[in-house]
Scaffold this motif. Structure first.
Motif, PDB file in Angstrom:
ATOM      1  N   PHE A  28       0.803  -1.214  -0.075  1.00 21.12           N
ATOM      2  CA  PHE A  28      -0.031  -0.198   0.066  1.00 21.12           C
ATOM      3  C   PHE A  28       0.968   1.250  -0.013  1.00 21.12           C
ATOM      4  CE2 PHE A  28      -2.347   3.538   2.036  1.00 21.12           C
ATOM      5  CZ  PHE A  28      -3.599   3.184   1.458  1.00 21.12           C
ATOM      6  N   TYR A  29       1.965   1.258   0.820  1.00 18.04           N
ATOM      7  CA  TYR A  29       2.784   2.498   0.879  1.00 18.04           C
ATOM      8  C   TYR A  29       3.676   2.773  -0.145  1.00 18.04           C
ATOM      9  CZ  TYR A  29       1.062   3.363   5.859  1.00 18.04           C
ATOM     10  OH  TYR A  29       0.047   3.519   6.673  1.00 18.04           O
ATOM     11  N   ARG A  30       3.805   1.573  -0.706  1.00 21.90           N
ATOM     12  CA  ARG A  30       4.970   1.498  -2.105  1.00 21.90           C
ATOM     13  C   ARG A  30       4.024   2.180  -3.247  1.00 21.90           C
ATOM     14  NH1 ARG A  30       5.411  -1.585  -6.609  1.00 21.90           N
ATOM     15  NH2 ARG A  30       4.199  -3.105  -5.775  1.00 21.90           N
ATOM     16  N   LYS A  31       2.868   1.665  -3.453  1.00 20.99           N
ATOM     17  CA  LYS A  31       2.075   2.370  -4.226  1.00 20.99           C
ATOM     18  C   LYS A  31       1.611   3.713  -3.952  1.00 20.99           C
ATOM     19  CE  LYS A  31       0.161  -1.905  -6.173  1.00 20.99           C
ATOM     20  NZ  LYS A  31      -0.871  -3.158  -6.148  1.00 20.99           N
ATOM     21  N   LYS A  32       1.581   4.030  -3.010  1.00 25.37           N
ATOM     22  CA  LYS A  32       1.461   5.525  -2.302  1.00 25.37           C
ATOM     23  C   LYS A  32       2.561   6.354  -2.652  1.00 25.37           C
ATOM     24  CE  LYS A  32      -0.808   8.467   1.134  1.00 25.37           C
ATOM     25  NZ  LYS A  32      -0.517   8.625   2.367  1.00 25.37           N
ATOM     26  N   GLY A  33       3.818   5.652  -2.838  1.00 23.62           N
ATOM     27  CA  GLY A  33       4.884   6.534  -3.201  1.00 23.62           C
ATOM     28  C   GLY A  33       5.870   6.713  -1.703  1.00 23.62           C
ATOM     29  N   VAL A  34       5.161   6.130  -0.749  1.00 24.10           N
ATOM     30  CA  VAL A  34       6.007   6.347   0.464  1.00 24.10           C
ATOM     31  C   VAL A  34       6.864   5.191   0.952  1.00 24.10           C
ATOM     32  CG1 VAL A  34       5.555   6.964   2.976  1.00 24.10           C
ATOM     33  CG2 VAL A  34       3.748   7.556   1.417  1.00 24.10           C
ATOM     34  N   ILE A  35       8.035   5.398   0.270  1.00 26.98           N
ATOM     35  CA  ILE A  35       9.078   4.076   0.070  1.00 26.98           C
ATOM     36  C   ILE A  35       9.603   3.805   1.226  1.00 26.98           C
ATOM     37  CG2 ILE A  35      10.926   3.437  -1.202  1.00 26.98           C
ATOM     38  CD1 ILE A  35       8.508   3.575  -2.850  1.00 26.98           C
ATOM     39  N   ASN A  36      10.009   4.966   1.961  1.00 23.41           N
ATOM     40  CA  ASN A  36      10.807   4.428   3.280  1.00 23.41           C
ATOM     41  C   ASN A  36      10.027   3.883   4.368  1.00 23.41           C
ATOM     42  OD1 ASN A  36      13.266   5.418   2.179  1.00 23.41           O
ATOM     43  ND2 ASN A  36      13.095   7.625   3.067  1.00 23.41           N
ATOM     44  N   LYS A  37       8.553   4.067   4.266  1.00 21.67           N
ATOM     45  CA  LYS A  37       7.861   3.612   5.148  1.00 21.67           C
ATOM     46  C   LYS A  37       7.637   2.089   4.833  1.00 21.67           C
ATOM     47  CE  LYS A  37       3.764   3.698   8.026  1.00 21.67           C
ATOM     48  NZ  LYS A  37       3.218   4.529   9.185  1.00 21.67           N
ATOM     49  N   ALA A  38       7.216   1.992   3.489  1.00 20.15           N
ATOM     50  CA  ALA A  38       7.342   0.487   2.873  1.00 20.15           C
ATOM     51  C   ALA A  38       8.633  -0.138   3.328  1.00 20.15           C
ATOM     52  CB  ALA A  38       6.876   0.557   1.430  1.00 20.15           C
ATOM     53  N   LEU A  39       9.650   0.403   3.023  1.00 19.45           N
ATOM     54  CA  LEU A  39      10.665  -0.591   3.149  1.00 19.45           C
ATOM     55  C   LEU A  39      10.759  -0.858   4.863  1.00 19.45           C
ATOM     56  CD1 LEU A  39      13.393   1.326   1.179  1.00 19.45           C
ATOM     57  CD2 LEU A  39      12.988  -0.968   0.902  1.00 19.45           C
TER      58      LEU A  39
ATOM     59  N   CYS B 210      10.806  -1.753  -4.336  1.00 20.64           N
ATOM     60  CA  CYS B 210      11.042  -0.325  -3.649  1.00 20.64           C
ATOM     61  C   CYS B 210      12.365   0.074  -3.986  1.00 20.64           C
ATOM     62  CB  CYS B 210      10.950  -0.813  -1.948  1.00 20.64           C
ATOM     63  SG  CYS B 210       9.343  -0.789  -1.600  1.00 20.64           S
ATOM     64  N   TYR B 211      13.340  -0.617  -4.043  1.00 15.53           N
ATOM     65  CA  TYR B 211      14.782  -0.519  -4.313  1.00 15.53           C
ATOM     66  C   TYR B 211      14.858   0.290  -5.857  1.00 15.53           C
ATOM     67  CZ  TYR B 211      16.581  -2.242  -0.160  1.00 15.53           C
ATOM     68  OH  TYR B 211      16.639  -2.598   1.487  1.00 15.53           O
ATOM     69  N   ARG B 212      14.046  -0.411  -6.728  1.00 19.80           N
ATOM     70  CA  ARG B 212      13.908   0.240  -8.130  1.00 19.80           C
ATOM     71  C   ARG B 212      13.437   1.558  -8.189  1.00 19.80           C
ATOM     72  NH1 ARG B 212      10.224  -2.766 -12.287  1.00 19.80           N
ATOM     73  NH2 ARG B 212       8.654  -1.720 -11.167  1.00 19.80           N
ATOM     74  N   PHE B 213      12.317   1.744  -7.260  1.00 23.33           N
ATOM     75  CA  PHE B 213      11.734   3.008  -7.294  1.00 23.33           C
ATOM     76  C   PHE B 213      12.565   4.198  -6.653  1.00 23.33           C
ATOM     77  CE2 PHE B 213       8.906   6.287  -5.270  1.00 23.33           C
ATOM     78  CZ  PHE B 213       7.913   6.466  -5.966  1.00 23.33           C
TER      79      PHE B 213
END
Length: 476
Positions: free
Chosen positions: A257-268, A291-294
């Motif tokens: 969910f957070y990756r798709k929202k663009g909140v990558i550090n939270k996703a990680l 996530c790392y690709r993003f």
């Protein structure tokens, strides 16, 4: 007494269990599946019976029948514990698996004993003449097992849960299975650009009936996110993080969910926590790679990206994606992800190798193949700066008839590339002829005829264009 092998086989095929549900091992990575089930057993006690039954079948597929028997004993212990009052009713799938494993071990007496146990129990439990029994929980168990075997099984899984719900429409477990099957079907349809019946209602109903099950909560949140109702979705994700902060399946969806929202550090952060709980999860390694690709793409947009930082992220992404394809060789899209990461890290030979490796596989389904040709074409075009090779890749994807997102992308890319060349005045007969082929493959006959005529004007002796033109004119 000697048992006739043929009559035993006939009886075995009548049983409702994993061995008669056509679950084919070429559709899964057995190692990944085994680890997924073991993780699930650890975190979700109320599915232990289903999980141990499934695991016995996975061990059989891995040629470890002894391990399979051990799993069935654990299933029996779980039945004693959770359903002491209905042992027979709850043991039918377990006993069926026992019969099949003993049969494969050539222990026919024991196989026959379990067949008889099932048949006698069915006679007692069933009012029908043949004793062929249709219990809702068996439909559901079949549904859960089908979901584990991936994309090709989701439609059958949905039908199983529908059958289970006919007798118990308010059963929370059956509603959960149905909603998950609907979600997965919609997810797959979106990936392959197909029409799909929406799953929102099924998810809302399942959440209402399963207030403690945060997996469904997370899928509802992801569905809302897709409907541009992200704030609503996020409230569910936050609720899930409070309720089950240490449940890896939920954490994986929350990270998504957070990756798709663009909140990558939270996703990680969430993914690393989940990985510490279930270090072998293929899904988590894949998500980490994405996530790392993003992050790499974000860095590359910067004016002066720090080369060292980019390289470090490339290494991390490669590390995780390699684990994915080792543990689950049928995770085809992960090959394209890995190829793209190599390209981002300027490791072009390795990218080329990965694309070649996956395209040479005989088990690669059409939709995935088209998607990979699209990615490979982009690699040739933007990284290798070879328009001619890119055009070849996109055309290969187009030649596969399956209507999919990958095919549409190939079509769009190759048309744009050819039109650009032609508009710049750099297009020769070959480019115009190729555009004719693209129109022909897309069923646009008039446009194709127009292109072939132009190509013949530029290259009058080209037999290929003349033949193509004649064929098209005859087909109209």
């Amino acid at each position: 007494s000697t048992i006739s092998k043929d009559s035993l086989k006939t009886s075995l095929l009548q049983l409702e269990c994993h061995f008669t549900w056509t679950l084919l091992k070429q559709h899964v990575g057995l190692e990944a599946l085994e680890e997924t089930i073991l993780d699930h057993i650890k975190y979700v006690a109320n599915y232990n019976i289903i999980d141990y039954n499934m695991l016995s079948y996975v061990y059989h597929l891995k040629n470890s029948n002894e391990e399979g028997l051990r799993s069935l004993r654990k299933a029996e212990e779980a039945i004693q514990k959770h359903h002491p009052g209905e042992i027979a009713r709850r043991s039918l799938v377990t006993w069926g698996n026992y019969a099949w494993i003993y049969y494969h071990m050539q222990r026919y007496e024991e196989a026959q004993a379990y067949v008889s146990k099932v048949e006698n129990s069915c006679k007692k439990l069933s009012s029908t003449v043949h004793g062929k029994i249709q219990l809702p929980e068996i439909y559901a168990e079949k549904g859960w097992s089908l979901l584990r075997f991936g994309l090709n099984y989701f439609e059958r899984a949905k039908n199983c849960f529908e059958n289970a719900l006919k007798s118990e429409p308010n059963n929370p477990d059956f509603n959960a299975g149905y909603a998950i099957a609907m979600y997965r079907l919609e997810d797959a349809a979106q990936r392959y650009c197909e029409e799909r019946t929406p799953c929102l209602q099924a998810l809302e109903r399942a959440v209402e009936l399963n207030p403690a099950d945060t997996t469904i909560l997370a899928l509802l949140a992801l569905k809302l996110q897709r409907l541009q109702r992200s704030d609503e979705g996020e409230r569910y994700i936050e609720e899930g993080l409070r309720k089950t902060p240490d449940f890896p399946v939920f954490l994986r969806h929350a990270a998504n969910f957070y990756r798709k929202k663009g909140v990558i550090n939270k996703a990680l952060e969430i993914l690393h926590k989940a990985l510490s709980l279930t270090p072998n999860s293929v899904a988590l390694h894949h998500q980490l790679g994405l996530c790392y690709r993003f992050k790499i793409l974000q860095l590359k947009k910067a004016r002066y990206p720090l080369q060292e930082e980019v390289e470090n992220l490339v290494q991390l992404a490669i590390f995780h994606l390699k684990i994915v394809i080792e543990k689950k060789p049928v995770f085809y899209s992960a090959y394209a992800d890995l190829g793209n990461i190599y390209a981002l890290g300027n490791r072009y030979e390795e990218a080329e190798e990965i694309f070649q490796e996956v395209l040479q596989r005989s088990d690669l389904p059409s939709g995935d193949k088209q998607e990979i040709y699209f990615n490979y074409g982009n690699f040739q075009h933007f990284d290798m700066k070879s328009e001619s090779k890119a055009i070849k890749c996109y055309i290969e994807g187009l030649k596969i008839e399956k209507d999919s997102c990958g095919r549409k992308r190939c079509s769009k890319a190759v048309e744009a590339l050819l039109n650009q060349k032609i508009d710049r005045g750099l297009g020769d007969a070959t480019d115009i002829g190729t555009l004719g082929l693209v129109h022909k493959l897309n069923g646009k006959k008039e446009k194709a005829i127009e292109c072939y005529k132009k190509a013949i004007d530029l290259d009058p002796n080209n037999e290929e264009y003349q033949n193509a033109l004649v064929d098209l004119q005859l087909s109209i």
